[in-house]
Structures are given as structure tokens and as C-alpha cells.
Write a protein that holds these residues in place. Structure first.
Motif, PDB file in Angstrom:
ATOM      1  N   TYR A 132       0.835  -1.197   0.000  1.00  0.00           N
ATOM      2  CA  TYR A 132       0.000   0.000   0.000  1.00  0.00           C
ATOM      3  C   TYR A 132       0.870   1.247   0.000  1.00  0.00           C
ATOM      4  O   TYR A 132       1.909   1.312   0.675  1.00  0.00           O
ATOM      5  CB  TYR A 132      -0.911   0.014   1.223  1.00  0.00           C
ATOM      6  CG  TYR A 132      -1.987  -1.038   1.188  1.00  0.00           C
ATOM      7  CD1 TYR A 132      -3.126  -0.860   0.405  1.00  0.00           C
ATOM      8  CD2 TYR A 132      -1.859  -2.200   1.935  1.00  0.00           C
ATOM      9  CE1 TYR A 132      -4.121  -1.826   0.379  1.00  0.00           C
ATOM     10  CE2 TYR A 132      -2.847  -3.164   1.914  1.00  0.00           C
ATOM     11  CZ  TYR A 132      -3.968  -2.971   1.127  1.00  0.00           C
ATOM     12  OH  TYR A 132      -4.948  -3.926   1.092  1.00  0.00           O
TER      13      TYR A 132
ATOM     14  N   THR B 283       0.737   5.822  -0.481  1.00  0.00           N
ATOM     15  CA  THR B 283       0.031   7.096  -0.604  1.00  0.00           C
ATOM     16  C   THR B 283       1.093   8.180  -0.718  1.00  0.00           C
ATOM     17  O   THR B 283       2.263   7.881  -0.960  1.00  0.00           O
ATOM     18  CB  THR B 283      -0.910   7.335   0.594  1.00  0.00           C
ATOM     19  OG1 THR B 283      -1.662   8.528   0.377  1.00  0.00           O
ATOM     20  CG2 THR B 283      -0.135   7.464   1.894  1.00  0.00           C
TER      21      THR B 283
ATOM     22  N   SER C 210      -3.213   3.392  -2.322  1.00  0.00           N
ATOM     23  CA  SER C 210      -3.007   2.835  -3.651  1.00  0.00           C
ATOM     24  C   SER C 210      -2.114   1.602  -3.573  1.00  0.00           C
ATOM     25  O   SER C 210      -1.297   1.473  -2.657  1.00  0.00           O
ATOM     26  CB  SER C 210      -2.356   3.890  -4.557  1.00  0.00           C
ATOM     27  OG  SER C 210      -1.967   3.327  -5.798  1.00  0.00           O
ATOM     28  N   THR C 211      -2.268   0.696  -4.492  1.00  0.00           N
ATOM     29  CA  THR C 211      -1.387  -0.469  -4.567  1.00  0.00           C
ATOM     30  C   THR C 211      -0.229  -0.227  -5.517  1.00  0.00           C
ATOM     31  O   THR C 211       0.586  -1.122  -5.735  1.00  0.00           O
ATOM     32  CB  THR C 211      -2.177  -1.706  -5.032  1.00  0.00           C
ATOM     33  OG1 THR C 211      -2.817  -1.401  -6.287  1.00  0.00           O
ATOM     34  CG2 THR C 211      -3.231  -2.088  -3.993  1.00  0.00           C
ATOM     35  N   ARG C 212      -0.170   0.972  -6.059  1.00  0.00           N
ATOM     36  CA  ARG C 212       0.951   1.341  -6.942  1.00  0.00           C
ATOM     37  C   ARG C 212       1.633   2.577  -6.376  1.00  0.00           C
ATOM     38  O   ARG C 212       0.957   3.527  -5.952  1.00  0.00           O
ATOM     39  CB  ARG C 212       0.449   1.626  -8.364  1.00  0.00           C
ATOM     40  CG  ARG C 212      -0.217   0.436  -9.024  1.00  0.00           C
ATOM     41  CD  ARG C 212      -0.697   0.780 -10.415  1.00  0.00           C
ATOM     42  NE  ARG C 212       0.418   1.124 -11.289  1.00  0.00           N
ATOM     43  CZ  ARG C 212       0.276   1.500 -12.566  1.00  0.00           C
ATOM     44  NH1 ARG C 212      -0.946   1.601 -13.088  1.00  0.00           N
ATOM     45  NH2 ARG C 212       1.330   1.780 -13.300  1.00  0.00           N
TER      46      ARG C 212
END
Length: 386
Positions: free
Chosen positions: A5, A7, A43-45
Motif C-alpha cells: 500500500y 500514498t 493505492s497499490t501502486r
């Protein structure tokens, strides 16, 4: 494979500000990340790295920091345990390849004192804030830099008007960087040596840099390099940390304060070093230059001299100058004006007034009296020999 995760600093900051202003209260950083995860706002990216301007002012640096990525995985597990055990470990917080990294101090943080096993350097970019430390408090203003030793309970509950950057540094990095500093015997050296090796009581050092632009320039570059991930970033960050601290010490001069706790400086600090410095430089030394040489604040140094010598700095310096003046008057044929200049007086009148105040007679009268006494003693000695 476990999902990661991410951010940005700005997203975390804005969420905390919105939540606390709307609903009141204070938060912890781990719990904030957990709230964002639960709300689907992580976000996962990883986000793109923000654009950096080498000439950025404080406001532009703030915007750059807001865009920096935050990896939440290592911090999320602490959401359940932080309030009952507010201890942050180096092995959890530091990326494996990093010796130094910088983060933004968030507003509305809970004022629960937390501690960690690494050094933390707080620098105030804008505004002012209250620094809580081991049951006490201090005000940090723009340009102030505070170094907190490992194991020290502290907190920094900011309001949004204050912008503050935290530089996190491994203990081992300080050890490598300041090997020469650790061998010295001034108070700054004692702080680092005791923090690294002797595990004494919690402590911090406060430097008032006066918002020096050279300090800000070094910090700006440090923030950038410490958040990059290329092969040379860590080396650059460590070098910039050294530059940042050296410039901060130079800018602060005598405005360096060590939080004093009982049994530290006066048991460990060899006060004879101060006396030796004064004796060697009595002609030109000032309280300001003496404080700078030993990294004391002028106020604390004055109290230390009074306690050790039972007289203040001015009285001690006057005594030294008068002692040397007496030697010149008795044992040389130097003019009074030459003696005055030699012992550090700009004015012959000032020297003569001071001498009379101390000895109850003028330098000329003292010299005449001493020569008459010596002549009488020489005559008596010759009579005895006969």
C-alpha cells in the motif's frame, strides 16, 4: 503475495487536517494510515516521484515534500499497538538501504510521548510549535533545529500553521560520521558519545539557526537525496546530513542549548578545559566566543562559571588580566600603555581605572612601591651577607 500500500505525504496531511478540524481530537500516524486503508484511499501502486527545484524556497520545498511517496506496509501493523507501546524501532521504520531519510511532521498528532532507537532531527520551516519532552515543554520557532537522542520520550503536536521536517538517522551512521567529534571533550561531543555508547538519561540539543539560508539549502538537498532510490542516493544523503549539521552549528554559534538533567554536564564535563581556554586566550576571549568553543549557551556557561569559581565571567577575566599586569609591572620596564594593550585593554584609562579599583592604587604607584620594596629587600640581603 501480500499486497503493498502507498500514498503521498500530502494525502496523509490533508486527511489528518480534515478529520481533526471536523471532528476534533488528535490522531496517531499509524492509525491514520489504517483509516485510509479501510476507506480505500491507499493505492497499490507507488505514486510518481515529485519534481524537485534546486532553488526551492520554503513554500516550494513544502509542496515537494507533499508529493513524496509513503510506503504504508511497515507502519500499518503499529495502528493496533502504538498507543499502548509508542516505541518505534529502526528495523521497522528504515528502508534497508537507507541510513538517513526525511519525513514531514504531521499536525494534530497525539501528545503521547513516543521514543525510538535512532536519532531524530527536527527542523522548523515555518511557524512555531511546542516540543514535549520527558514531562517538560519547549517552544520551537522558525529556523530552530532539535536533535533528540535515542530512547528519549518526546512528542510534537503541531497545528497546521507550522511546517516541520524530521530527519531520521541511524545510530550507526552518527557513529561513522562523527568519529572525530566523539573524541573531544566539549558538551556537544558528550551528548553524542553518551547517546551512542553510555545509554544515559534522555536528552536533546536545541540549535537556533536564525533561519540561515545556507542551512535551508543543505536541508533542501538532503530532503531530495534521502527520498531517492538510486544507487548513489544514500551516500549523497549521508554527506548532505554532515553538511546540514555543520552549517546549523555554525549558524547557531552560541545559541546551542543542551537539555540539562542532574548529574550530566558537571560530573562528566572537565571544567578545567574551560579555564585552560580562558587562560590561553584571556586577552581576547569573550563569553560569546567561549560559549561557541564549547557549544554551551551563554546563559548556562555563565551559571557554570559562577558555580565552579564563585565569581562571574567578567570578574574571572579581570582577575587574570590584573595578575598578568602585576607581573609586567614588577618584572619589566614596559610602558603602562604597552602593558594595557598586552593584557587586552583598548584604553590606558580603562586599564588604570580597573587596576586602581582592584589594588587601591594606580599602575605607576604599584610599580614604584614594588621597586622600593625590592630595593629595600636587596639592601637587607647584602647587609646579611656581609
Amino acid at each position: 503475495m501480500k499486497e503493498k500500500y502507498y500514498t503521498t505525504v500530502g494525502n496523509v496531511y490533508d486527511y489528518i487536517k480534515e478529520k481533526c478540524q471536523n471532528y476534533g481530537g488528535a490522531v496517531s500516524f499509524p492509525q491514520t494510515l489504517e483509516d485510509l486503508r479501510a476507506a480505500g484511499r491507499l493505492s497499490t501502486r507507488p505514486p510518481a516521484f515529485p519534481t524537485f527545484h534546486s532553488e526551492a524556497d520554503a513554500g516550494e520545498l513544502w509542496e515537494f515534500i507533499r508529493g513524496l511517496p509513503v510506503s504504508a506496509d511497515a507502519i500499518l501493523p503499529q495502528a493496533r499497538t502504538y498507543m499502548s507501546n509508542p516505541v518505534i524501532e529502526e528495523c521497522v521504520l528504515f528502508p534497508e538501504e537507507k541510513d538517513v531519510f526525511t519525513i514531514l511532521n504531521m499536525p494534530y498528532m497525539v501528545d503521547v510521548l513516543h521514543s525510538h532507537d535512532f536519532f531524530e532531527i527536527t527542523y522548523v520551516l515555518e511557524g512555531s510549535c511546542t516540543f514535549l519532552f520527558e514531562g517538560e515543554s519547549a517552544t520551537l520557532n522558525r529556523g530552530d533545529l532539535c536533535i533528540v537522542s535515542p530512547g528519549s520520550g518526546h512528542s510534537l503536536p503541531l497545528l497546521p500553521g507550522c511546517i516541520s521536517v524530521a530527519v531520521e538517522v541511524r545510530k550507526s551512521t552518527f557513529n561513522r560520521m562523527f568519529g572525530d567529534l566523539l573524541t573531544k571533550k566539549d558538551l556537544l561531543s558528550l551528548f553524542f558519545r553518551n547517546s551512542l555508547y553510555e545509554h544515559r538519561s534522555a536528552n536533546y540539543i536545541l540549535l537556533k539557526t536564525g533561519n540561515d539560508p545556507m542551512v535551508l539549502e543543505a536541508l533542501r538537498q538532503l530532503v531530495y537525496e534521502s527520498n531517492l532510490e538510486d544507487d548513489n542516493a544514500n551516500t549523497c544523503a549521508v554527506c548532505l546530513l554532515n553538511l546540514f549539521l555543520a552549517r546549523a552549528l555554525r549558524a547557531a554559534k552560541s545559541e546551542v542549548t543542551l537539555h540539562h538533567y542532574d548529574g550530566y554536564s558537571e560530573q562528566d564535563f572537565n571544567f578545567t578545559l574551560v579555564l585552560q581556554h580562558i587562560q590561553k586566550n584571556y586577552r581576547t576571549v569573550t563569553l560569546s566566543s567561549l560559549a561557541e568553543a564549547f557549544h554551551f549557551s551563554e546563559t548556562y556557561l555563565s551559571k557554570l562559571i559562577r558555580r565552579q569559581m564563585n565569581q562571574n565571567f567578567t570578574e574571572l577575566l579581570r582577575t587574570l588580566k590584573m595578575d598578568h599586569a602585576m607581573e609586567y609591572l614588577m618584572n619589566t620596564s614596559m610602558k603602562i600603555s604597552e602593558i594595557a594593550e598586552t593584557v587586552g585593554y583598548d584604553s590606558v584609562d580603562h586599564f588604570s581605572r580597573t587596576f586602581r579599583k582592584v589594588y587601591g592604587m594606580s599602575p605607576q604607584e604599584y610599580r614604584k612601591k614594588e621597586r622600593e620594596t625590592k630595593s629595600t629587600e636587596d639592601g637587607e640581603e647584602a647587609w646579611i651577607r656581609v
